[in-house]
Design an enzyme around this catalytic site. Sequence first.
Site, PDB file in Angstrom:
ATOM      1  N   LEU A 125     -14.423 157.512  31.182  1.00 40.10           N
ATOM      2  CA  LEU A 125     -14.868 158.815  30.688  1.00 40.10           C
ATOM      3  C   LEU A 125     -15.741 158.579  29.446  1.00 40.10           C
ATOM      4  CD1 LEU A 125     -14.582 161.972  30.819  1.00 40.10           C
ATOM      5  CD2 LEU A 125     -12.630 161.746  29.274  1.00 40.10           C
ATOM      6  N   ARG A 243      -1.437 161.428  28.611  1.00 39.27           N
ATOM      7  CA  ARG A 243      -0.992 161.445  27.205  1.00 39.27           C
ATOM      8  C   ARG A 243       0.526 161.313  27.085  1.00 39.27           C
ATOM      9  NH1 ARG A 243      -5.577 165.917  25.524  1.00 39.27           N
ATOM     10  NH2 ARG A 243      -7.205 164.354  25.301  1.00 39.27           N
ATOM     11  N   ARG A 268      17.715 138.711   5.988  1.00 44.71           N
ATOM     12  CA  ARG A 268      17.014 138.315   4.756  1.00 44.71           C
ATOM     13  C   ARG A 268      17.875 138.577   3.515  1.00 44.71           C
ATOM     14  NH1 ARG A 268      13.118 134.991   2.822  1.00 44.71           N
ATOM     15  NH2 ARG A 268      12.108 135.871   0.968  1.00 44.71           N
ATOM     16  N   GLN A 336       6.556 146.218   5.927  1.00 44.73           N
ATOM     17  CA  GLN A 336       7.048 146.310   4.540  1.00 44.73           C
ATOM     18  C   GLN A 336       8.431 145.670   4.408  1.00 44.73           C
ATOM     19  OE1 GLN A 336       4.960 147.325   2.382  1.00 44.73           O
ATOM     20  NE2 GLN A 336       6.236 147.288   0.557  1.00 44.73           N
ATOM     21  N   ILE A 337       9.291 145.940   5.374  1.00 43.17           N
ATOM     22  CA  ILE A 337      10.652 145.386   5.319  1.00 43.17           C
ATOM     23  C   ILE A 337      10.618 143.856   5.471  1.00 43.17           C
ATOM     24  CG2 ILE A 337      12.853 145.296   6.601  1.00 43.17           C
ATOM     25  CD1 ILE A 337      12.564 148.377   6.955  1.00 43.17           C
ATOM     26  N   GLU A 363      -7.013 158.011  24.601  1.00 42.34           N
ATOM     27  CA  GLU A 363      -6.699 159.240  25.361  1.00 42.34           C
ATOM     28  C   GLU A 363      -6.698 160.474  24.456  1.00 42.34           C
ATOM     29  OE1 GLU A 363      -3.945 159.138  28.572  1.00 42.34           O
ATOM     30  OE2 GLU A 363      -4.212 156.989  28.887  1.00 42.34           O
ATOM     31  N   GLY A 364      -7.582 160.437  23.474  1.00 42.07           N
ATOM     32  CA  GLY A 364      -7.722 161.568  22.556  1.00 42.07           C
ATOM     33  C   GLY A 364      -7.103 161.255  21.219  1.00 42.07           C
ATOM     34  N   THR A 365      -7.906 161.328  20.154  1.00 45.28           N
ATOM     35  CA  THR A 365      -7.430 160.990  18.810  1.00 45.28           C
ATOM     36  C   THR A 365      -6.410 162.040  18.326  1.00 45.28           C
ATOM     37  OG1 THR A 365      -9.166 162.300  17.773  1.00 45.28           O
ATOM     38  CG2 THR A 365      -9.682 159.986  18.228  1.00 45.28           C
TER      39      THR A 365
HETATM   40  C1  LIG Z   1      -8.412 149.845  23.361  1.00 45.60           C
HETATM   41  C2  LIG Z   1      -9.072 151.084  23.877  1.00 45.60           C
HETATM   42  C3  LIG Z   1      -8.954 151.392  25.226  1.00 45.60           C
HETATM   43  C4  LIG Z   1      -9.613 152.531  25.733  1.00 45.60           C
HETATM   44  N1  LIG Z   1      -9.557 152.777  27.091  1.00 45.60           N
HETATM   45  C5  LIG Z   1     -10.316 153.769  27.596  1.00 45.60           C
HETATM   46  C6  LIG Z   1     -10.418 153.951  29.023  1.00 45.60           C
HETATM   47  O1  LIG Z   1      -9.805 153.221  29.810  1.00 45.60           O
HETATM   48  N2  LIG Z   1     -11.227 154.924  29.482  1.00 45.60           N
HETATM   49  C7  LIG Z   1     -11.929 155.745  28.653  1.00 45.60           C
HETATM   50  O2  LIG Z   1     -12.637 156.616  29.148  1.00 45.60           O
HETATM   51  N3  LIG Z   1     -11.843 155.617  27.294  1.00 45.60           N
HETATM   52  C8  LIG Z   1     -11.073 154.641  26.767  1.00 45.60           C
HETATM   53  N4  LIG Z   1     -11.008 154.470  25.396  1.00 45.60           N
HETATM   54  C9  LIG Z   1     -11.805 155.338  24.528  1.00 45.60           C
HETATM   55  C10 LIG Z   1     -10.991 156.317  23.697  1.00 45.60           C
HETATM   56  O3  LIG Z   1     -10.437 157.300  24.502  1.00 45.60           O
HETATM   57  C11 LIG Z   1     -11.942 156.860  22.620  1.00 45.60           C
HETATM   58  O4  LIG Z   1     -12.204 155.805  21.715  1.00 45.60           O
HETATM   59  C12 LIG Z   1     -11.374 158.065  21.897  1.00 45.60           C
HETATM   60  O5  LIG Z   1     -11.316 159.179  22.742  1.00 45.60           O
HETATM   61  C13 LIG Z   1     -12.204 158.427  20.644  1.00 45.60           C
HETATM   62  O6  LIG Z   1     -13.545 158.512  20.933  1.00 45.60           O
HETATM   63  P1  LIG Z   1     -14.619 157.737  20.010  1.00 45.60           P
HETATM   64  O7  LIG Z   1     -14.163 156.325  19.904  1.00 45.60           O
HETATM   65  O8  LIG Z   1     -15.967 157.983  20.555  1.00 45.60           O
HETATM   66  O9  LIG Z   1     -14.493 158.413  18.596  1.00 45.60           O
HETATM   67  P2  LIG Z   1     -15.270 159.718  18.092  1.00 45.60           P
HETATM   68  O10 LIG Z   1     -15.143 160.788  19.112  1.00 45.60           O
HETATM   69  O11 LIG Z   1     -16.639 159.317  17.676  1.00 45.60           O
HETATM   70  O12 LIG Z   1     -14.420 160.107  16.832  1.00 45.60           O
HETATM   71  C14 LIG Z   1     -14.616 159.522  15.550  1.00 45.60           C
HETATM   72  C15 LIG Z   1     -13.708 160.288  14.577  1.00 45.60           C
HETATM   73  O13 LIG Z   1     -14.135 161.641  14.488  1.00 45.60           O
HETATM   74  C16 LIG Z   1     -13.055 162.500  14.790  1.00 45.60           C
HETATM   75  N5  LIG Z   1     -13.514 163.693  15.480  1.00 45.60           N
HETATM   76  C17 LIG Z   1     -14.364 163.775  16.540  1.00 45.60           C
HETATM   77  N6  LIG Z   1     -14.522 165.049  16.917  1.00 45.60           N
HETATM   78  C18 LIG Z   1     -13.775 165.797  16.083  1.00 45.60           C
HETATM   79  C19 LIG Z   1     -13.516 167.189  15.959  1.00 45.60           C
HETATM   80  N7  LIG Z   1     -14.056 168.072  16.790  1.00 45.60           N
HETATM   81  N8  LIG Z   1     -12.690 167.604  14.968  1.00 45.60           N
HETATM   82  C20 LIG Z   1     -12.111 166.708  14.126  1.00 45.60           C
HETATM   83  N9  LIG Z   1     -12.315 165.392  14.188  1.00 45.60           N
HETATM   84  C21 LIG Z   1     -13.126 164.937  15.165  1.00 45.60           C
HETATM   85  C22 LIG Z   1     -12.130 161.671  15.672  1.00 45.60           C
HETATM   86  O14 LIG Z   1     -10.808 162.187  15.699  1.00 45.60           O
HETATM   87  C23 LIG Z   1     -12.248 160.314  15.016  1.00 45.60           C
HETATM   88  O15 LIG Z   1     -11.395 160.269  13.897  1.00 45.60           O
HETATM   89  C24 LIG Z   1     -10.330 153.367  24.861  1.00 45.60           C
HETATM   90  C25 LIG Z   1     -10.415 153.064  23.498  1.00 45.60           C
HETATM   91  C26 LIG Z   1      -9.810 151.937  23.003  1.00 45.60           C
HETATM   92  C27 LIG Z   1      -9.957 151.621  21.546  1.00 45.60           C
END
Ligand SMILES: Cc1cc2nc3c(=O)[nH]c(=O)nc-3n(C[C@H](O)[C@H](O)[C@H](O)COP(=O)(O)OP(=O)(O)OC[C@H]3O[C@@H](n4cnc5c(N)ncnc54)[C@H](O)[C@@H]3O)c2cc1C
Length: 379
Positions: A125, A243, A268, A336-337, A363-365
């Site tokens: 995605l 999620r 420890r 820390q521990i 899968e969504g921050t």
């Molecule tokens: C190890 C790993 C495995 C992954 N596997 C997959 C996978 O299999 N398939 C796939 O499709 N993706 C995958 N991802 C991608 C992951 O889902 C995205 O990295 C994630 O959704 C965040 O998108 P971005 O990295 O573009 O950050 P951005 O969207 O650029 O976000 C950057 C920052 O801005 C913040 N932000 C953005 N929009 C808003 C808003 N509207 N309001 C407030 N804050 C906001 C975010 O929360 C974040 O803190 C993977 C990522 C990693 C690191």
Amino acid sequence: MDFRLTEEQLLLRRTVREFAETEIRPHVRDWDQAQHFPVELVPKLASLGLLGVQFPESYGGAGMSAIDYCICIEELARVDPGVALSVAAHNGLCAAHIAMFGTEAQKQEYLVPLARGEKIGAWGLTESSSGSDAAGMRTTATLVGDCWELNGSKAFTTHGRVGDVMVAMAVTDRAAGPKGISAFIIERGTTGMTPGKKEDKLGMRASDTSEVIFDRCRIPAGRLLGEVGQGFVGAMQVLDAGRIGIAALAVGLAQGAYESALRYAQERQAFGRTISRFQAIQWKLADNATRIEAARLLTYRAAALKDRGVRTTVESAIAKLFSSEIAVKAADDCVQIHGGYGFVKDYPAEKYFRDVKLTTIGEGTSEIQRLVIARHLLS
Ligand SMILES: Cc1cc2nc3c(=O)[nH]c(=O)nc-3n(C[C@H](O)[C@H](O)[C@H](O)COP(=O)(O)OP(=O)(O)OC[C@H]3O[C@@H](n4cnc5c(N)ncnc54)[C@H](O)[C@@H]3O)c2cc1C
């Protein structure tokens, strides 16, 4: 409301725990250091049904419930969150998308080998310029004769290099916005599809993550997954369930970190006694045990609702948000521990600390989970 696990679920937990302790624990450090995706583990995961946990037995799956799935992911993450992430992405994204939206023929061709663990699944995605804003993707799919031609690239794809089957979302009608995005099934080896850069990651290093590039990649029209224009809506539904898996991963990781800290605190010595005798340490342990229990209950609640066929957009977001954030705290307290020993690779603390950050991003921050929850509160 019955909070007890069934006898079968307790047995499942013991079985997966024993498997993780014997087949995974001895290799965790090597796989992490070498950033090695343990392909040799795949048949063993498959033999336990861990690559098709929730899919019906008629499609090669283990026919288990969403709560059973959480138990499996938790137990893997307790030992190696990287392996748990791979299992969660395979089950909860790629295979789940085909199970939810595939035709009978697509399920037979792709879901069955995925659920049996004969093939590894990937799901695309995210793109380099669109993650949280996933509908802003640039990859396109255009009908050319009786084929779809894909052009563009996907970023951060779990199993981008090792996956045999990929579900990828692409724009089929730019003017229609999110309703102009469709999903497709692409097989590894298809001309025009190549894995790009392998990511050198902070944590979750045993899980393969890379770019995937589509350059005039043509696939038969029958590889459209679901209806034209329904790919984004479908992907959001897949994430609702996915999620719950990441929440379970965070709970398992937190549990592993907490147990490691508890053990260390009882060994420890400082000032002539074990550090577990100090109230400052006891409070950290008590707070983590409490938070982990709360996160597990939120996660199982979302899973129980899913098992009842309820749409869990908000419950999944709440479970993922809370579990991932308490897991960050558990991993931090674990380091820390351990004091200075938390900072070196002789103990698992530093790895939990590195791995855990993914749970607040993938899968969504956390910010996006808060948006989902707030949207519901204000609707
Ligand atoms: C190890 C790993 C495995 C992954 N596997 C997959 C996978 O299999 N398939 C796939 O499709 N993706 C995958 N991802 C991608 C992951 O889902 C995205 O990295 C994630 O959704 C965040 O998108 P971005 O990295 O573009 O950050 P951005 O969207 O650029 O976000 C950057 C920052 O801005 C913040 N932000 C953005 N929009 C808003 C808003 N509207 N309001 C407030 N804050 C906001 C975010 O929360 C974040 O803190 C993977 C990522 C990693 C690191």
